[in-house]
Design an enzyme around this catalytic site. Structure first.
Site, PDB file in Angstrom:
ATOM      1  N   ARG A 100       0.878  -1.185   0.000  1.00 41.33           N
ATOM      2  CA  ARG A 100       0.000   0.000   0.000  1.00 41.33           C
ATOM      3  C   ARG A 100       0.907   1.224   0.000  1.00 41.33           C
ATOM      4  O   ARG A 100       1.729   1.415   0.887  1.00 41.33           O
ATOM      5  CB  ARG A 100      -0.899   0.013   1.234  1.00 41.33           C
ATOM      6  CG  ARG A 100      -1.594   1.356   1.416  1.00 41.33           C
ATOM      7  CD  ARG A 100      -2.671   1.347   2.461  1.00 41.33           C
ATOM      8  NE  ARG A 100      -3.850   0.673   1.959  1.00 41.33           N
ATOM      9  CZ  ARG A 100      -5.106   0.957   2.334  1.00 41.33           C
ATOM     10  NH1 ARG A 100      -5.328   1.924   3.212  1.00 41.33           N
ATOM     11  NH2 ARG A 100      -6.115   0.293   1.849  1.00 41.33           N
ATOM     12  N   HIS A 127      -7.392   0.579  -6.602  1.00 38.14           N
ATOM     13  CA  HIS A 127      -7.657  -0.179  -5.370  1.00 38.14           C
ATOM     14  C   HIS A 127      -8.346  -1.491  -5.775  1.00 38.14           C
ATOM     15  O   HIS A 127      -9.522  -1.716  -5.456  1.00 38.14           O
ATOM     16  CB  HIS A 127      -8.522   0.641  -4.419  1.00 38.14           C
ATOM     17  CG  HIS A 127      -8.460   0.178  -2.994  1.00 38.14           C
ATOM     18  ND1 HIS A 127      -7.762  -0.949  -2.601  1.00 38.14           N
ATOM     19  CD2 HIS A 127      -9.010   0.691  -1.853  1.00 38.14           C
ATOM     20  CE1 HIS A 127      -7.886  -1.111  -1.303  1.00 38.14           C
ATOM     21  NE2 HIS A 127      -8.634  -0.131  -0.823  1.00 38.14           N
ATOM     22  N   GLN A 130     -10.134  -3.814  -3.187  1.00 34.41           N
ATOM     23  CA  GLN A 130     -11.452  -3.320  -2.794  1.00 34.41           C
ATOM     24  C   GLN A 130     -12.489  -3.693  -3.850  1.00 34.41           C
ATOM     25  O   GLN A 130     -13.584  -4.181  -3.533  1.00 34.41           O
ATOM     26  CB  GLN A 130     -11.398  -1.791  -2.622  1.00 34.41           C
ATOM     27  CG  GLN A 130     -12.728  -1.184  -2.228  1.00 34.41           C
ATOM     28  CD  GLN A 130     -13.193  -1.640  -0.863  1.00 34.41           C
ATOM     29  OE1 GLN A 130     -12.472  -1.496   0.119  1.00 34.41           O
ATOM     30  NE2 GLN A 130     -14.396  -2.195  -0.769  1.00 34.41           N
ATOM     31  N   ASP A 209     -17.591   7.071  -1.884  1.00 32.77           N
ATOM     32  CA  ASP A 209     -16.344   7.029  -1.112  1.00 32.77           C
ATOM     33  C   ASP A 209     -16.134   8.421  -0.511  1.00 32.77           C
ATOM     34  O   ASP A 209     -16.831   9.378  -0.884  1.00 32.77           O
ATOM     35  CB  ASP A 209     -15.172   6.639  -2.043  1.00 32.77           C
ATOM     36  CG  ASP A 209     -13.883   6.359  -1.280  1.00 32.77           C
ATOM     37  OD1 ASP A 209     -13.920   6.264  -0.038  1.00 32.77           O
ATOM     38  OD2 ASP A 209     -12.824   6.241  -1.931  1.00 32.77           O
ATOM     39  N   CYS A 250     -16.712   1.970   0.482  1.00 35.32           N
ATOM     40  CA  CYS A 250     -15.514   1.158   0.787  1.00 35.32           C
ATOM     41  C   CYS A 250     -14.989   1.418   2.188  1.00 35.32           C
ATOM     42  O   CYS A 250     -14.187   0.639   2.685  1.00 35.32           O
ATOM     43  CB  CYS A 250     -14.436   1.403  -0.256  1.00 35.32           C
ATOM     44  SG  CYS A 250     -13.889   3.103  -0.314  1.00 35.32           S
ATOM     45  N   ARG A 278     -13.796  -8.252   2.138  1.00 31.69           N
ATOM     46  CA  ARG A 278     -12.386  -8.034   1.819  1.00 31.69           C
ATOM     47  C   ARG A 278     -11.572  -9.285   2.154  1.00 31.69           C
ATOM     48  O   ARG A 278     -10.723  -9.715   1.376  1.00 31.69           O
ATOM     49  CB  ARG A 278     -11.849  -6.836   2.619  1.00 31.69           C
ATOM     50  CG  ARG A 278     -12.418  -5.477   2.230  1.00 31.69           C
ATOM     51  CD  ARG A 278     -11.932  -5.046   0.863  1.00 31.69           C
ATOM     52  NE  ARG A 278     -10.491  -5.016   0.752  1.00 31.69           N
ATOM     53  CZ  ARG A 278      -9.715  -3.987   1.097  1.00 31.69           C
ATOM     54  NH1 ARG A 278     -10.257  -2.875   1.547  1.00 31.69           N
ATOM     55  NH2 ARG A 278      -8.403  -4.060   0.950  1.00 31.69           N
TER      56      ARG A 278
END
Ligand code: CP
Length: 292
Positions: A100, A127, A130, A209, A250, A278
């Site tokens: 990340r 991402h 996700q 988001d 998310c 996830r």
């Protein structure tokens, strides 16, 4: 050559469908694979995380492995060691590497030099982990993805891009509604629009988001909030979508900013399921990558 997961474009439609199936199998039987028995997975976090870290750590343990969390200051990268040398060394010790960070180029360079799979755990551009969990959530809610209409509303960011890209591979119809200045450049087959009611009309899910993400300039926060305010995910917006439409986010959320608390904690959301998924999605992904 190892298989990597940098944007999600590495997967064929068949592989993506199989991963979603496998994730739902893991959800029903979490301890059904020992594929990482006595093996380690390096998880490099150069940005904060709650869901990604917890879901990867817990998932790797459930697969019989050891999650090796490495924060920025833990590595000699901060003292000038190259990405190439770091990738060479980690590849000698672990079964896979998750990263990340900010720049997409950093993850690509890691993958270029690693001899084990590299997974993008979030960059400023993508991402995909996700998005994989999002597709699992949509599949378990609606039973199929082909032709499913999903509207993403708000900031055109990395989450929106990955949803559009993986959604296109799965045969979904993704619409991205943002105000001017916050829209994504054309991506996959997604419709990019400023017309919020048109975007959500007939949609089975509305996704949003945060308006100020980790990689955004904090000084632009007030301007972002003003521009994005009409795109809030609330019950009025859900009423314009298909009957039984669900709300997705998310997380982390800012209740009553990009999403109302009523929707975030209400009966029309699948957000907390999405957060759980996830782990199931990433277990399927790791199993696939280390077995390829
Ligand atoms: N959705 C997501 O990636 O959450 P974290 O930033 O907490 O990992």
């Amino acid at each position: 050559m190892p298989r990597h997961f940098l944007t999600g474009a590495e997967l064929t439609a068949v592989e993506l469908g199989a991963l979603i199936d496998r994730a739902l199998e893991f959800k029903a039987a979490p301890l059904s694979s020992d594929v990482l028995h006595r093996r380690s997975v390096a998880l490099i976090f150069q940005r904060p995380s709650t869901r990604t870290r917890v879901s990867f750590e817990a998932g790797i343990v459930e697969l019989g492995g050891h999650p090796m969390v490495l924060r920025t200051d833990d590595l000699q990268l901060t003292r000038g060691e190259s990405i190439r040398d770091t990738a060479y060394v980690l590849s000698r010790h672990v079964a896979a590497i998750g990263i990340r960070t900010g720049p997409d180029e950093l993850v690509s360079e890691f993958a270029e030099h690693a001899s084990v799979p590299v997974v993008n755990m979030l960059t400023s551009g993508h991402h995909p982990c996700q998005a994989l969990a999002d597709l699992v959530t949509l599949r378990e809610t609606f039973g199929g993805l082909e032709g499913l209409v999903v509207a993403y509303v708000g900031d055109g960011n990395n989450v929106a891009r990955s949803l559009a890209e993986l959604g296109a591979t799965a045969g979904m119809s993704v619409r991205l509604a943002s105000p001017r200045g916050y829209e994504l450049a054309p991506v996959a087959s997604a419709l990019v629009t400023y017309d919020l009611p048109a975007a959500v009309d007939g949609a089975s899910a509305i996704y949003t988001d945060v308006w100020v993400s980790m990689n955004d300039d904090p000084e632009s926060a007030a301007a972002r909030r003003r521009a994005l305010a009409p795109y809030q995910l609330n019950d009025r917006l859900l009423d314009l979508a298909a009957p039984n439409a669900i709300a997705l986010h998310c997380l982390p959320a800012h209740p009553d900013e990009e999403i109302t608390a009523q929707v975030l904690y209400g009966p029309r959301q699948r957000i907390w399921e999405q957060a759980e998924n996830r782990r199931h999605a990433q277990k399927a992904l790791l199993e696939f990558l280390v077995s390829s």
